[in-house]
Design an enzyme around this catalytic site. Structure first.
Site, PDB file in Angstrom:
ATOM      1  CG  HIS A  81      65.366 137.309  65.599  1.00 32.40           C
ATOM      2  ND1 HIS A  81      64.910 138.610  65.595  1.00 32.40           N
ATOM      3  CD2 HIS A  81      66.580 137.348  66.218  1.00 32.40           C
ATOM      4  CE1 HIS A  81      65.793 139.400  66.175  1.00 32.40           C
ATOM      5  NE2 HIS A  81      66.821 138.664  66.562  1.00 32.40           N
TER       6      HIS A  81
ATOM      7  CG  ASP B 151      62.886 143.607  64.698  1.00 35.67           C
ATOM      8  OD1 ASP B 151      63.224 142.655  63.968  1.00 35.67           O
ATOM      9  OD2 ASP B 151      62.502 144.709  64.269  1.00 35.67           O
TER      10      ASP B 151
END
Length: 451
Positions: free
Chosen positions: A423, A427
């Protein structure tokens, strides 16, 4: 350098320099016990460094007087390993470092350091260091031979067995203490497990008419130290989860058309002699095509330096279960392969990882990984990223389900795709776009090779 032992008749074998600048090694397993009569070149122990698993053999013939250390303990280079009672003087003053020759490579797991089994070259007899040898291969040449006698295990003494044998016994639920061994000092090998398993099944069928044993109460516990390759897998898995904030995205895919195409291609391949295709080459191709629009996902991230390296080539890791644990052989340049070439290369590198013949370059350098449990794939899972990569793709099993199409309930072949992303780099929106692109390609498989 090993120091000279002044006690006549006592020989101390010390951990040799196994190369790679290693200062210490983990003692993985003993293959001898105190009191054992050992021949020259007999396997003594297995040790593991960050780069290699090394088998050490005895440079002398004698009786084991002491074992210096327990499995799982770190031993410094030059530190004592085994003391022998021998006829003649002890260690001489000088012992040179030894070189390493690669035998085979292994990779502990997705996200784990690459590892290889090597053989340590034997120094001259007078220099007091052990030899490294390759493990004997089951079913090797030399003709048929009578089965060696099996030796019952000594109560209270840890049975001798390689890590692969111990892992297999644990998976089968077989207590090694109950398995007679046919190797030196009663060492247990895979053939001994097979013989024990066959005997247990026969005994079970004979005693199957008795219901009392089937419902007998079980007592006791078993403690298993996590050492060697399994310890490295555990450490690297924990490191991956600790260092990478995972985001997992799951999508269902209608693979009915893909399965029809696959069946058609396999029918043609049967006539031409080509290899049979499973679903992985198609998933590999979908990943390759989807990565064209999102090159940041085909990348490795050095989080300490803060540098993301995007790769033009798709070197596809294939997480594979082997007798030595989870390994990740690599299909290089997946972007340049057709489905049959991809299938053949997946089979080749996976087979090499399973039989221990894979080379280091076949087990390192992946840029994105597929992890599949095949028919055991379940409904959904949360795969752990193969650090330092930033994404891992996990297909689940294909199953027929009732779905709604054009307002009608129909039966379709469906497959969930469970994927995890770093992450820090990917995204949630980008992860969804990537998986949706794969979904579209697999649901319309003719587009996989269009452009």
């Amino acid at each position: 350098m090993p120091a000279k032992n002044t006690a006549a008749g006592n020989y101390v074998f010390k951990l040799p320099d196994v190369g790679e600048g290693t200062a210490e090694a983990e003692l993985v397993a003993w293959h001898v016990a105190v009191g054992d009569a050992v021949e020259e070149d007999q396997l003594l122990a297995e040790v593991m460094t960050d780069k290699a698993t090394v088998e050490l053999t005895s440079p002398v013939a004698g009786v084991v007087a002491a074992l210096h250390g327990d499995a799982g303990q770190q031993v410094p280079v030059g530190g004592p390993l085994v003391s022998f009672d021998v006829e003649g003087a002890g260690n001489v003053v000088k012992a040179p470092s030894v070189t390493a020759q690669e035998r085979r490579a292994t990779s502990p797991s997705a996200g784990a350091d690459r590892e290889e089994t090597v053989a340590v070259a034997s120094p001259p007899r007078s220099e007091g260091m052990g030899r490294g040898t390759a493990r004997p291969l089951a079913g090797g040449g030399g003709g048929l031979a009578a089965a060696p006698p099996r030796q019952a295990q000594t109560p209270g003494v840890r049975p001798l067995a390689s890590p692969a044998v111990r892992n297999r016994a644990r998976d089968l639920g077989i207590p090694l203490q109950a398995v007679p061994g046919s190797g030196p000092a009663g060492r247990i090998d895979h053939a001994d497990l097979d013989a024990f398993l066959s005997g247990s099944q026969t005994q079970s069928s004979v005693s199957g008419s008795s219901t009392a044993s089937a419902y007998a109460q079980a007592e006791g516990t078993t403690e298993v130290r996590i050492i060697g390759l399994r310890r490295k897998i555990a450490e690297k898995m924990a490191e991956s989860v600790r260092r990478i904030p995972h985001i997992t995205y799951v999508e269902e895919i209608d693979v009915t058309a893909l399965e029809e195409l696959r069946a058609h291609l396999n029918a043609q391949a049967k006539q031409t002699g080509k290899a049979k295709l499973n679903v992985l080459p198609f998933i590999a191709r979908a990943i390759v095509v989807a990565l064209r629009d999102q090159p940041q996902i085909n990348a490795t991230y050095d989080d300490e330096a803060g540098v993301l390296t995007q790769h033009a080539a798709v070197h596809l890791g294939i997480a594979a279960q082997t007798p030595n644990g989870l390994m990740v052989p690599v299909v290089r340049h997946a972007e340049a392969r057709d489905p049959w070439d991809t299938a053949a290369e997946i089979a080749r590198v996976s087979g090499a990882a399973k039989d221990g013949s894979a080379r280091r370059e076949e087990l390192s350098g992946s840029t994105i990984t597929i992890t599949s449990l095949g028919t055991l794939g379940g409904v959904v899972h949360t795969p752990i990223i193969n650090h330092p990569e930033v994404a891992i793709i996990g297909p689940n099993k294909i199953a027929e389900r009732v779905v709604v199409r054009d307002g009608q309930m129909v039966v379709r072949k469906m497959m969930n795709l469970s994927s995890s992303f770093d992450h820090r780099i990917v995204d949630g929106h980008d992860a969804a776009v990537f998986v949706q692109r794969i979904k579209g390609l697999l649901e319309h498989p003719a587009t996989l090779w269009m452009g």
